[in-house]
Scaffold this motif. Structure first.
Motif, PDB file in Angstrom:
ATOM      1  N   GLY A  43       0.952  -1.471  -0.029  1.00 45.05           N
ATOM      2  CA  GLY A  43       0.079  -0.011  -0.071  1.00 45.05           C
ATOM      3  C   GLY A  43       0.881   1.141   0.082  1.00 45.05           C
ATOM      4  O   GLY A  43       2.029   1.196  -0.183  1.00 45.05           O
ATOM      5  N   GLN A  44       0.396   2.266   0.323  1.00 45.65           N
ATOM      6  CA  GLN A  44       1.132   3.622   0.314  1.00 45.65           C
ATOM      7  C   GLN A  44       1.470   4.120   1.652  1.00 45.65           C
ATOM      8  O   GLN A  44       0.609   3.554   2.711  1.00 45.65           O
ATOM      9  CB  GLN A  44       0.434   4.729  -0.363  1.00 45.65           C
ATOM     10  CG  GLN A  44      -0.929   5.224   0.003  1.00 45.65           C
ATOM     11  CD  GLN A  44      -1.662   6.068  -0.762  1.00 45.65           C
ATOM     12  OE1 GLN A  44      -1.930   5.976  -2.001  1.00 45.65           O
ATOM     13  NE2 GLN A  44      -1.888   7.166  -0.330  1.00 45.65           N
ATOM     14  N   ALA A  48      -4.353   8.015   2.099  1.00 48.02           N
ATOM     15  CA  ALA A  48      -4.611   8.378   0.728  1.00 48.02           C
ATOM     16  C   ALA A  48      -5.487   9.553   0.889  1.00 48.02           C
ATOM     17  O   ALA A  48      -6.289   9.666   1.891  1.00 48.02           O
ATOM     18  CB  ALA A  48      -5.243   7.266  -0.238  1.00 48.02           C
ATOM     19  N   HIS A 116       0.695  -0.233   5.807  1.00 50.31           N
ATOM     20  CA  HIS A 116       0.531   0.782   4.864  1.00 50.31           C
ATOM     21  C   HIS A 116      -0.994   0.968   4.686  1.00 50.31           C
ATOM     22  O   HIS A 116      -1.635   0.211   4.935  1.00 50.31           O
ATOM     23  CB  HIS A 116       1.442   0.635   3.718  1.00 50.31           C
ATOM     24  CG  HIS A 116       2.751   0.920   3.620  1.00 50.31           C
ATOM     25  ND1 HIS A 116       3.795   0.758   2.789  1.00 50.31           N
ATOM     26  CD2 HIS A 116       3.587   0.975   5.053  1.00 50.31           C
ATOM     27  CE1 HIS A 116       4.914   0.778   3.253  1.00 50.31           C
ATOM     28  NE2 HIS A 116       4.751   1.070   4.481  1.00 50.31           N
ATOM     29  N   PRO A 119      -4.748   2.597  -1.346  1.00 47.37           N
ATOM     30  CA  PRO A 119      -4.709   3.807  -2.020  1.00 47.37           C
ATOM     31  C   PRO A 119      -6.365   4.092  -2.470  1.00 47.37           C
ATOM     32  O   PRO A 119      -7.233   3.328  -2.453  1.00 47.37           O
ATOM     33  CB  PRO A 119      -3.807   3.250  -3.325  1.00 47.37           C
ATOM     34  CG  PRO A 119      -3.117   2.132  -2.931  1.00 47.37           C
ATOM     35  CD  PRO A 119      -3.971   1.455  -1.750  1.00 47.37           C
ATOM     36  N   SER A 120      -6.466   5.225  -3.061  1.00 41.24           N
ATOM     37  CA  SER A 120      -7.674   5.866  -3.525  1.00 41.24           C
ATOM     38  C   SER A 120      -7.777   5.289  -4.986  1.00 41.24           C
ATOM     39  O   SER A 120      -7.046   5.371  -5.866  1.00 41.24           O
ATOM     40  CB  SER A 120      -7.701   7.150  -3.469  1.00 41.24           C
ATOM     41  OG  SER A 120      -8.929   7.463  -4.174  1.00 41.24           O
ATOM     42  N   GLU A 218       0.353   2.737 -10.227  1.00 43.27           N
ATOM     43  CA  GLU A 218       0.572   3.079  -8.968  1.00 43.27           C
ATOM     44  C   GLU A 218       0.160   2.320  -7.915  1.00 43.27           C
ATOM     45  O   GLU A 218       0.742   1.631  -7.098  1.00 43.27           O
ATOM     46  CB  GLU A 218       0.385   4.618  -8.715  1.00 43.27           C
ATOM     47  CG  GLU A 218       1.213   5.539  -9.272  1.00 43.27           C
ATOM     48  CD  GLU A 218       2.740   5.388  -9.381  1.00 43.27           C
ATOM     49  OE1 GLU A 218       3.300   5.111  -8.448  1.00 43.27           O
ATOM     50  OE2 GLU A 218       3.381   5.448 -10.596  1.00 43.27           O
ATOM     51  N   LEU A 219      -1.043   1.776  -8.116  1.00 42.18           N
ATOM     52  CA  LEU A 219      -1.631   0.669  -7.303  1.00 42.18           C
ATOM     53  C   LEU A 219      -1.230  -0.725  -7.423  1.00 42.18           C
ATOM     54  O   LEU A 219      -0.700  -1.257  -6.487  1.00 42.18           O
ATOM     55  CB  LEU A 219      -3.413   0.774  -7.595  1.00 42.18           C
ATOM     56  CG  LEU A 219      -4.227  -0.248  -6.611  1.00 42.18           C
ATOM     57  CD1 LEU A 219      -5.283   0.422  -6.159  1.00 42.18           C
ATOM     58  CD2 LEU A 219      -4.449  -1.590  -7.735  1.00 42.18           C
ATOM     59  N   SER A 222       2.459  -0.350  -5.381  1.00 38.81           N
ATOM     60  CA  SER A 222       2.230  -0.331  -4.275  1.00 38.81           C
ATOM     61  C   SER A 222       1.808  -1.514  -3.524  1.00 38.81           C
ATOM     62  O   SER A 222       2.108  -1.922  -2.278  1.00 38.81           O
ATOM     63  CB  SER A 222       1.403   0.902  -3.652  1.00 38.81           C
ATOM     64  OG  SER A 222       0.258   0.854  -4.105  1.00 38.81           O
TER      65      SER A 222
END
Length: 270
Positions: A43-44, A48, A116, A119-120, A218-219, A222
């Protein structure tokens, strides 16, 4: 008269050659599969932030600025080159050579202090409402399934079905499903198939089944999504932290661990 195939040489180069009759062809070895280490945080690193919806005029102005921007043109070119280098067929070859499971899921939750964030991702639910996956998951213990195609649905269903059976009466536990289509041509087909999808998916899941069209590179990076032909599930706590994950077809030990860890997590989420 059939001519027998020549005997294969017993040397190091033997692995690099395939024989078809009397003809030798190079055998392309599968690339090593790049995967995360089970138990690593995915994840980030920070919570998010949902993107703010923009009026159509603002979107068109931003699109025009992007067209005129050398930096954006370079980014677009780099993405096209990347997409060409990593084609759909590479995922097929990877699946053929390495199987439909990246690794067996960890047996423990990722600690909250180390976990983490989800993400959105925005889209439209099968109930017809615009939504963000953050809104659907927030405040409850959630099993989030992610699919990129029909093939991977059987993977995620092997986790969703025992999960729903175990927590059918739990108010603070839920399933959220995310269906992603990154290819614009296939997106048109998926939109046409939405009526069939609504009939296939149980009605009680429609308001928590999100369909997203567009790139999610990006998802992917991550969250450790290495192959789009494999289904993925993630256990999310009420603060939108990813505490556990699995992929491929569920084995019994994974399903048992998922249920036990969800019960443990749901107690802390009350």
């Amino acid at each position: 008269m059939l001519i027998p195939s020549p005997a294969k040489p017993q040397n190091v180069d033997d692995e690099k050659i395939e024989y078809f009759g009397n003809t030798r062809f190079p055998k392309f070895r599968p690339k090593p599969r790049r995967t995360i280490t089970p138990g690593d945080a995915v994840g980030q690193a920070t919570p998010a932030v949902k993107p703010t919806p923009q009026p159509l005029t603002a979107q068109m102005q931003q699109k025009w600025r992007d067209i005129l921007s050398p930096e954006k043109n370079l980014e677009t070119r780099a993405k096209i080159i990347h997409d060409i280098g990593h084609s759909y067929f590479q995922d097929i070859v990877d699946l053929r050579d390495n199987g439909d499971k990246l690794f067996e899921a960890p047996k423990q939750l990722i600690r909250g202090t180390r976990a983490h964030y989800l993400p959105s991702v925005s889209g439209k639910t099968l109930a017809g409402a615009n939504a963000d996956v953050l809104d659907l998951c927030e405040g409850r213990t959630t099993l989030l399934s992610i699919n990129f195609n029909k093939f991977s649905e059987r993977h995620t269903q092997s986790f969703v079905e025992p999960f729903e059976a175990a927590f059918a009466d739990a108010e603070n536990v839920q399933v959220v499903q995310l269906n992603i289509e990154e290819n614009w041509a296939k997106a048109v087909v998926l939109q046409m198939c939405l009526p069939f999808l609504r009939r296939q998916i149980p009605k009680h899941r429609h308001d928590r089944y999100l369909v997203h069209y567009g790139n999610v590179e990006e998802l992917r990076k991550s969250m450790g999504i290495a192959n789009s032909l494999i289904g993925y599930v993630f256990l999310i706590d009420k603060e939108l932290r990813i505490r556990w994950y699995a992929n491929g077809l569920a084995v019994m030990s994974e399903a048992q661990a998922m249920v036990a860890l969800t019960r443990k997590l749901a107690k802390t989420n009350k």
